[in-house]
Design an enzyme around this catalytic site. Structure first.
Site, PDB file in Angstrom:
ATOM      1  N   CYS A   1      -6.827 -28.165   6.347  1.00 26.19           N
ATOM      2  CA  CYS A   1      -5.636 -27.460   6.822  1.00 26.19           C
ATOM      3  C   CYS A   1      -4.920 -28.270   7.899  1.00 26.19           C
ATOM      4  O   CYS A   1      -5.480 -29.187   8.510  1.00 26.19           O
ATOM      5  CB  CYS A   1      -5.998 -26.074   7.351  1.00 26.19           C
ATOM      6  SG  CYS A   1      -6.734 -26.045   9.008  1.00 26.19           S
TER       7      CYS A   1
ATOM      8  N   ASP B   1      -2.756   8.171  -1.933  1.00 22.78           N
ATOM      9  CA  ASP B   1      -4.113   8.722  -1.867  1.00 22.78           C
ATOM     10  C   ASP B   1      -4.439   9.137  -0.447  1.00 22.78           C
ATOM     11  O   ASP B   1      -3.704   8.840   0.494  1.00 22.78           O
ATOM     12  CB  ASP B   1      -5.138   7.692  -2.351  1.00 22.78           C
ATOM     13  CG  ASP B   1      -5.337   6.566  -1.338  1.00 22.78           C
ATOM     14  OD1 ASP B   1      -4.331   6.114  -0.735  1.00 22.78           O
ATOM     15  OD2 ASP B   1      -6.483   6.132  -1.125  1.00 22.78           O
TER      16      ASP B   1
ATOM     17  N   GLY C   1     -11.508   3.684   0.651  1.00 19.35           N
ATOM     18  CA  GLY C   1     -12.452   4.476   1.422  1.00 19.35           C
ATOM     19  C   GLY C   1     -13.737   3.774   1.761  1.00 19.35           C
ATOM     20  O   GLY C   1     -14.724   4.424   2.133  1.00 19.35           O
TER      21      GLY C   1
ATOM     22  N   ASP D   1      -7.962  -7.685   0.529  1.00 11.01           N
ATOM     23  CA  ASP D   1      -7.037  -7.855   1.660  1.00 11.01           C
ATOM     24  C   ASP D   1      -7.762  -7.480   2.929  1.00 11.01           C
ATOM     25  O   ASP D   1      -8.706  -6.679   2.913  1.00 11.01           O
ATOM     26  CB  ASP D   1      -5.802  -6.964   1.504  1.00 11.01           C
ATOM     27  CG  ASP D   1      -6.081  -5.528   1.963  1.00 11.01           C
ATOM     28  OD1 ASP D   1      -5.706  -5.179   3.091  1.00 11.01           O
ATOM     29  OD2 ASP D   1      -6.726  -4.768   1.208  1.00 11.01           O
TER      30      ASP D   1
ATOM     31  N   CYS E   1      -6.798 -28.420  11.382  1.00  7.15           N
ATOM     32  CA  CYS E   1      -7.977 -29.291  11.466  1.00  7.15           C
ATOM     33  C   CYS E   1      -7.619 -30.765  11.309  1.00  7.15           C
ATOM     34  O   CYS E   1      -8.326 -31.639  11.826  1.00  7.15           O
ATOM     35  CB  CYS E   1      -9.004 -28.890  10.425  1.00  7.15           C
ATOM     36  SG  CYS E   1      -9.860 -27.343  10.821  1.00  7.15           S
TER      37      CYS E   1
ATOM     38  N   ASP F   1       0.849  -1.186   0.000  1.00 12.02           N
ATOM     39  CA  ASP F   1       0.000   0.000   0.000  1.00 12.02           C
ATOM     40  C   ASP F   1       0.887   1.240   0.000  1.00 12.02           C
ATOM     41  O   ASP F   1       2.104   1.160   0.142  1.00 12.02           O
ATOM     42  CB  ASP F   1      -0.975  -0.020   1.176  1.00 12.02           C
ATOM     43  CG  ASP F   1      -0.293   0.036   2.527  1.00 12.02           C
ATOM     44  OD1 ASP F   1       0.910   0.333   2.597  1.00 12.02           O
ATOM     45  OD2 ASP F   1      -0.967  -0.226   3.542  1.00 12.02           O
ATOM     46  N   SER F   2       0.266   2.389  -0.145  1.00 10.99           N
ATOM     47  CA  SER F   2       1.034   3.621  -0.366  1.00 10.99           C
ATOM     48  C   SER F   2       1.361   4.381   0.903  1.00 10.99           C
ATOM     49  O   SER F   2       2.144   5.322   0.866  1.00 10.99           O
ATOM     50  CB  SER F   2       0.246   4.546  -1.293  1.00 10.99           C
ATOM     51  OG  SER F   2      -0.914   5.031  -0.620  1.00 10.99           O
ATOM     52  N   GLY F   3       0.751   4.001   2.020  1.00 16.13           N
ATOM     53  CA  GLY F   3       0.838   4.788   3.236  1.00 16.13           C
ATOM     54  C   GLY F   3      -0.344   5.714   3.410  1.00 16.13           C
ATOM     55  O   GLY F   3      -0.534   6.304   4.476  1.00 16.13           O
ATOM     56  N   GLY F   4      -1.173   5.842   2.369  1.00 18.90           N
ATOM     57  CA  GLY F   4      -2.310   6.754   2.439  1.00 18.90           C
ATOM     58  C   GLY F   4      -3.326   6.362   3.494  1.00 18.90           C
ATOM     59  O   GLY F   4      -3.946   7.233   4.118  1.00 18.90           O
TER      60      GLY F   4
ATOM     61  N   CYS G   1     -12.467 -29.154   6.513  1.00 22.92           N
ATOM     62  CA  CYS G   1     -11.235 -28.405   6.277  1.00 22.92           C
ATOM     63  C   CYS G   1     -10.024 -29.338   6.220  1.00 22.92           C
ATOM     64  O   CYS G   1      -9.875 -30.221   7.069  1.00 22.92           O
ATOM     65  CB  CYS G   1     -11.047 -27.365   7.374  1.00 22.92           C
ATOM     66  SG  CYS G   1      -9.576 -26.339   7.157  1.00 22.92           S
TER      67      CYS G   1
ATOM     68  N   GLN H   1     -11.793   6.962  -4.967  1.00 20.22           N
ATOM     69  CA  GLN H   1     -12.362   7.470  -3.723  1.00 20.22           C
ATOM     70  C   GLN H   1     -13.724   8.106  -4.010  1.00 20.22           C
ATOM     71  O   GLN H   1     -14.277   7.919  -5.088  1.00 20.22           O
ATOM     72  CB  GLN H   1     -11.392   8.459  -3.064  1.00 20.22           C
ATOM     73  CG  GLN H   1     -10.107   7.827  -2.545  1.00 20.22           C
ATOM     74  CD  GLN H   1     -10.320   6.965  -1.311  1.00 20.22           C
ATOM     75  OE1 GLN H   1     -11.404   6.939  -0.720  1.00 20.22           O
ATOM     76  NE2 GLN H   1      -9.277   6.245  -0.890  1.00 20.22           N
TER      77      GLN H   1
ATOM     78  N   HIS I   1      -5.521 -21.956  10.219  1.00 17.89           N
ATOM     79  CA  HIS I   1      -6.891 -22.345   9.865  1.00 17.89           C
ATOM     80  C   HIS I   1      -7.648 -21.211   9.182  1.00 17.89           C
ATOM     81  O   HIS I   1      -8.284 -21.412   8.141  1.00 17.89           O
ATOM     82  CB  HIS I   1      -7.668 -22.796  11.100  1.00 17.89           C
ATOM     83  CG  HIS I   1      -9.125 -22.999  10.802  1.00 17.89           C
ATOM     84  ND1 HIS I   1      -9.612 -24.110  10.152  1.00 17.89           N
ATOM     85  CD2 HIS I   1     -10.197 -22.188  11.001  1.00 17.89           C
ATOM     86  CE1 HIS I   1     -10.916 -23.995   9.982  1.00 17.89           C
ATOM     87  NE2 HIS I   1     -11.296 -22.831  10.495  1.00 17.89           N
TER      88      HIS I   1
END
Length: 383
Positions: free
Chosen positions: A310, A145, A220, A270, A313, A91-94, A308, A193, A339
């Protein structure tokens, strides 16, 4: 950057494709675990691979403050520094401009802020953010941004959006004037935005498309607005963004939101939710989230989710996980995170298969009827 081998659902805007980066091909829809400081909390790169992670997210602001960009550059970039061979988005830090508002001062030129670690003064601007992300060597770079807070008046949201557009145009021009450090290409995404105002979202999306980014994010949202607004703004924006470019809904989110947003044409997501909730004992299953700390689990010698596959589990019971939480054993943070991350990837895989079979509407209906968001005792979705 194109999204290729694109299949679309006939009844929704859901789509499945492939995004090619310098560090591998990403099959979409995709969820990106958050590695804020160059690490997805409690998980090793091998753990991430075994859970099915294709791409992870790093944080420009936090990596700038610690360990600092010079250390990462001397290591050969973030991939080598953290021993992760797959794609990375930074990410940009925005967003930190938004979330740490009491520590910063915003101007046309950028943001001056004080470190939350030691109080030292730093600056982020379009060019500085691009320089940092060049140094990190991420595969996907985000334009600088301002994340508009919620609630905001339409007038305030318009001012914020227009500042973001000027910053993003400067980001794009500067990025194109520089070269990557580590002999691999980087791609730059713009960020739409406009808060919860349809006309602003349309204006923002069209402005960014005209600038010509490699991919597009929607920012946003998931900042406190009603879900109907989040879905509505997403629906509006995906109607405008190019069909052949990746679409990324930032900071989302809960499993039910992922399914709804995929139906609206989103490719990438994300969120800190799977690992953060894991540390609080909130575990995701196909029947909804459960609290692994609940007293009812103390003598349940069955896995969290029988469906599951994983590591957690396949090897440990609910009773054992509850015991680890109650005993404050560090192992449980890793097991719980494995998990939850695996569940998120399994959900994305199931959606991809449904899209490819043109059965996404049936999948969405089945998921919504089964997934009970009220099952956990507390903490679901908490930050």
């Amino acid at each position: 950057m194109q999204i290729q081998k694109l299949n679309s659902c006939s009844e929704t805007k859901a789509r499945a494709g492939e995004i090619t980066t310098a560090h591998g091909v990403i099959k979409t829809p995709v969820f990106m675990p958050v590695g804020t400081a160059g690490s997805v909390k409690s998980l090793s790169p091998n753990d991430l691979i075994e859970t099915g992670s294709q791409i992870i997210l790093g944080n420009t602001y936090h990596l700038l403050l610690r360990p600092g960009t010079e250390i990462i550059r001397s290591a050969g970039g973030l991939h080598r520094f953290m021993s992760w061979d797959g794609p990375i988005l930074t990410d940009s830090g925005g967003y930190q401009v938004f979330s740490l508002g009491g520590l910063n001062k915003i101007s046309e030129d950028g943001v001056v802020f004080r470190s939350k670690i030691d109080g030292s003064s730093h600056k982020l601007s379009p060019s500085i953010s691009m320089d940092i992300q060049r140094t990190l060597g991420s595969d996907i770079v985000m334009a600088f941004d301002e994340c508009t807070p919620y609630p905001a008046t339409q007038a305030a949201a318009k001012i914020s959006m227009e500042l973001t557009h000027r910053w993003e145009e400067r980001s794009l021009k500067y990025f194109r004037s520089t070269e990557p450090y580590y002999n691999h290409e980087q791609e730059l995404f713009g960020i739409v935005q406009g808060s919860v105002y349809p006309e602003l979202r349309k204006t923002s999306a069209k402005a960014l498309v005209d600038m010509g980014f490699d991919g597009y994010a929607i920012g946003g949202l998931s900042v406190g607005e009603p879900k109907d607004d989040m879905y509505g703004m997403t629906d509006i924006v995906t109607d405008i963004l190019p069909q052949d470019r990746p679409r990324y809904l930032m900071g989302v989110g809960k499993p039910e939101d992922l399914v709804a947003a995929v139906a609206l044409g989103i490719d990438m997501f994300d969120c800190v939710l799977p690992t953060r909730n894991a540390r609080h004992g909130i575990m995701f299953t196909w029947d909804g989230p459960i609290s692994a700390k609940a007293a009812r689990e103390k003598d349940v010698h069955e896995p969290l989710d029988a469906e599951c596959s994983c590591y957690t589990c396949q090897n440990f019971s609910r009773a054992y996980l509850r015991h680890l939480f109650k005993a404050n054993e560090l192992l449980v943070y890793r097991l719980a995170s494995i998990h939850n991350i695996h569940f998120y990837h399994s959900l994305m895989d199931a959606m991809r298969k449904a899209i490819l079979a043109d059965e996404f509407s049936q999948f969405q209906s089945s998921f919504q009827s089964r997934y009970n968001i009220k099952r956990a005792e507390s903490g679901v979705g908490s930050n």
